[in-house]
Design a protein around this motif. Structure first.
Motif, PDB file in Angstrom:
ATOM      1  N   ALA A 136       0.855  -1.184   0.000  1.00  0.00           N
ATOM      2  CA  ALA A 136       0.000   0.000   0.000  1.00  0.00           C
ATOM      3  C   ALA A 136       0.887   1.229   0.000  1.00  0.00           C
ATOM      4  N   SER A 137       0.280   2.392  -0.275  1.00  0.00           N
ATOM      5  CA  SER A 137       1.053   3.632  -0.271  1.00  0.00           C
ATOM      6  C   SER A 137       1.634   3.925   1.102  1.00  0.00           C
ATOM      7  N   ALA A 138       1.071   3.300   2.154  1.00  0.00           N
ATOM      8  CA  ALA A 138       1.608   3.474   3.507  1.00  0.00           C
ATOM      9  C   ALA A 138       3.008   2.897   3.639  1.00  0.00           C
ATOM     10  N   GLY A 139       3.429   2.065   2.699  1.00  0.00           N
ATOM     11  CA  GLY A 139       4.786   1.547   2.704  1.00  0.00           C
ATOM     12  C   GLY A 139       5.785   2.489   2.052  1.00  0.00           C
ATOM     13  N   VAL A 140       5.282   3.604   1.539  1.00  0.00           N
ATOM     14  CA  VAL A 140       6.129   4.611   0.900  1.00  0.00           C
ATOM     15  C   VAL A 140       6.107   5.911   1.689  1.00  0.00           C
ATOM     16  N   LYS A 141       4.957   6.194   2.297  1.00  0.00           N
ATOM     17  CA  LYS A 141       4.797   7.419   3.087  1.00  0.00           C
ATOM     18  C   LYS A 141       3.856   7.124   4.252  1.00  0.00           C
ATOM     19  N   GLY A 142       4.277   7.505   5.452  1.00  0.00           N
ATOM     20  CA  GLY A 142       3.441   7.304   6.631  1.00  0.00           C
ATOM     21  C   GLY A 142       2.458   8.449   6.793  1.00  0.00           C
ATOM     22  N   PHE A 143       1.214   8.095   7.104  1.00  0.00           N
ATOM     23  CA  PHE A 143       0.179   9.108   7.263  1.00  0.00           C
ATOM     24  C   PHE A 143      -0.093   9.360   8.748  1.00  0.00           C
ATOM     25  N   ALA A 144      -0.595  10.531   9.053  1.00  0.00           N
ATOM     26  CA  ALA A 144      -0.925  10.884  10.426  1.00  0.00           C
ATOM     27  C   ALA A 144      -1.959   9.924  11.001  1.00  0.00           C
ATOM     28  N   ASN A 145      -1.808   9.587  12.268  1.00  0.00           N
ATOM     29  CA  ASN A 145      -2.743   8.711  12.980  1.00  0.00           C
ATOM     30  C   ASN A 145      -2.831   7.317  12.367  1.00  0.00           C
TER      31      ASN A 145
END
Length: 230
Positions: A136-145
Motif C-alpha cells: 500500500a502507499s503506507a509503505g512509501v509514506k506514513g500518514f498521520a494517525n
C-alpha cells in the motif's frame, strides 16, 4: 487432480482482489490453495475455482508451515494479502494492538515468504516461482494517525526488497505491489466507479508480474486509479 501449471497459494483470501487473482490463476490451470481466518466465506469461490481452503492465521508460524508442508505438486505462485489497520494518535495507541497489527502485516509476510522460498528453491527450471506481496502507499509514506499500518507496510516492503535481491539470482521472482487507492470490493458501500481500483484489473497486473521475463523482472510496482493523488 490435474497438476496443471503447479500450485498457487493465496494467503488472506477474500471476496475482492484475492478472489479475482484466484479466478485468473484457476483459469490458467493452477491448483489453488486459499488460506483465510474464516474459510467458510470462501465456499463459492472455492467451488468456482476448485480450490482447497484452509483455516489460517497468517501470523502464526506453525500454521503457515503446516499449510506449505501440506502442499502437493510444485509451488509456483504465492501471494500474501493480509494487513491490519489501527488508527489513532501516537500518544494513545494500545501497544498490544499495535504489536498484533505489525505481526499480521509484516511478520506474516515474512512467514509466507520464507516457506514459499523454501519450496520454490526445490523446483526445476530457470524460473522457479513468483512471490507477491500486496502493499500500500503506507509503505512509501506514513500518514498521520496511522503509524501501525505504516510500520507494517514499510517492513513488508523492506522484506520484499531483501528477498528480491537474494532470490532473483536463484530464479524466484519477488515483487511488492503498492496499491495506492481504494479497491472497489464487492459489497463496499461507496461506489467510486473507475475512480477506485477494479479488483479484476488489479488481478491482471498480478498476472503480468507472474508472466514477466526474468530479464525484466520488476521488484516493485505501483498501481493507482487515474484520479488518485500521488
Amino acid at each position: 487432480m490435474s497438476m496443471g501449471k503447479g500450485t498457487a497459494v493465496i494467503i488472506g483470501a477474500g471476496s475482492g482482489l484475492s478472489a479475482s487473482v484466484a479466478r485468473k490463476l484457476a483459469a490458467r490451470g493452477y491448483n489453488l490453495v486459499l488460506g483465510a481466518r474464516d474459510p467458510a466465506k470462501l465456499s463459492d469461490l472455492a467451488a468456482d475455482t476448485k480450490a482447497t481452503t484452509i483455516a489460517l492465521d497468517g501470523s502464526d508460524p506453525a500454521q503457515v508451515k503446516a499449510l506449505f508442508d501440506g502442499l502437493s505438486g510444485p509451488l509456483r505462485v504465492a501471494v500474501y494479502n493480509p494487513s491490519a489497520r489501527v488508527r489513532g494518535s501516537i500518544a494513545e495507541l494500545d501497544p498490544d494492538t499495535v504489536r498484533k497489527a505489525i505481526e499480521v502485516t509484516a511478520f506474516g509476510a515474512f512467514l509466507t515468504g520464507q516457506q514459499a522460498a523454501r519450496l520454490m528453491l526445490e523446483n526445476d527450471g530457470d524460473v522457479k516461482g513468483t512471490i507477491l506481496f500486496t502493499g500500500a502507499s503506507a509503505g512509501v509514506k506514513g500518514f498521520a494517525n496511522s503509524a501501525p499500518f505504516a510500520m507494517g507496510k514499510f517492513a513488508q516492503r523492506g522484506l520484499a526488497q531483501s528477498m528480491a535481491r537474494e532470490l532473483h539470482p536463484q530464479g524466484i521472482h519477488v515483487a511488492w505491489v503498492n496499491i495506492d487507492g481504494a479497491i472497489a470490493n464487492p459489497g463496499r458501500a461507496e461506489d467510486g466507479g473507475d475512480g477506485m481500483l477494479d479488483p479484476d484489473a488489479l488481478a491482471v497486473a498480478y498476472l503480468q508480474l507472474i508472466d514477466q521475463h526474468r530479464s525484466t523482472w520488476s521488484s516493485e510496482i505501483a498501481v493507482r486509479p487515474w484520479v488518485e493523488r500521488f
